[in-house]
Design a protein around this motif. Structure first.
Motif, short mmCIF file in Angstrom:
data_model
loop_
_atom_site.label_atom_id
_atom_site.label_comp_id
_atom_site.label_asym_id
_atom_site.label_seq_id
_atom_site.Cartn_x
_atom_site.Cartn_y
_atom_site.Cartn_z
N ILE A 21 63.66 30.89 53.12
CA ILE A 21 62.20 30.33 54.25
C ILE A 21 61.03 30.63 53.34
O ILE A 21 60.83 31.23 52.74
CB ILE A 21 62.61 31.25 55.49
N LYS A 22 60.14 29.53 53.71
CA LYS A 22 58.36 29.80 53.30
C LYS A 22 58.21 30.42 55.01
O LYS A 22 58.34 30.31 56.15
CB LYS A 22 58.24 28.40 53.76
N ARG A 23 57.71 31.75 54.80
CA ARG A 23 56.86 31.97 56.08
C ARG A 23 55.94 31.89 56.84
O ARG A 23 54.84 31.32 55.77
CB ARG A 23 56.82 34.41 55.55
N VAL A 24 56.00 31.78 57.73
CA VAL A 24 55.05 31.08 58.46
C VAL A 24 53.56 32.19 59.20
O VAL A 24 52.53 31.99 59.20
CB VAL A 24 55.46 30.77 59.52
N ASN A 25 54.19 34.18 59.20
CA ASN A 25 53.46 34.78 59.87
C ASN A 25 53.19 35.93 58.57
O ASN A 25 53.87 35.76 57.64
CB ASN A 25 54.35 35.28 60.60
#
Length: 136
Positions: A21-25
């Motif tokens: 996943i590409k982190r959002v946080n």
């Protein structure tokens, strides 16, 4: 005094590929990582893993085996976070959900650089990953 936090991470095999996943946080916002997150009080680690993976990838998962426990106090810039990593197979329709900017599929050899110590988790699970992939 800071408190120890417990997390789970999943190496998810889906359609003969691995999920990142590409982190959002924060921390590592915009960087690739394995899907996972914090265990809530009163929750089994396996249930936390299933919840987190659904929140980040939209998938249900079949847990295959424990990869390891990662306890280096420096592994997470937010503090001392111990992570339990599982090897899993994803089931359902893949889609980035509330806790991920995007979700992508990679070959074992094509995995991008991962944040935290997730690259070590992949390395530690390499034999198990290849075994499961050979049966998919």
């Amino acid at each position: 005094m800071s408190h120890l936090k417990l997390a789970v991470d999943g190496i998810v095999l889906y359609r003969k590929r691995l999920i990142a996943i590409k982190r959002v946080n924060y921390p590592f916002k915009g960087e690739y990582a394995l899907p996972g997150g914090f265990v809530e009080y009163g929750e089994k680690t396996e249930d936390a893993l299933r919840r987190e993976l659904r929140e980040e990838t939209g998938l249900g998962v079949e847990i295959i085996k424990l990869v390891g426990v990662y306890s280096d106090p420096e592994r997470d810039p937010r503090g001392h976070v111990v992570s339990i990593c599982y090897l899993t197979k994803g089931e359902g329709e893949l889609k980035a959900d509330s806790d991920a900017e995007s979700v992508s599929l990679f070959t074992l050899e094509g995995m991008p650089k991962l944040s935290f110590d997730h690259g070590k988790m992949i390395k530690d699970a390499r034999d198990g990953i290849n075994e499961v992939l050979s049966k998919m």
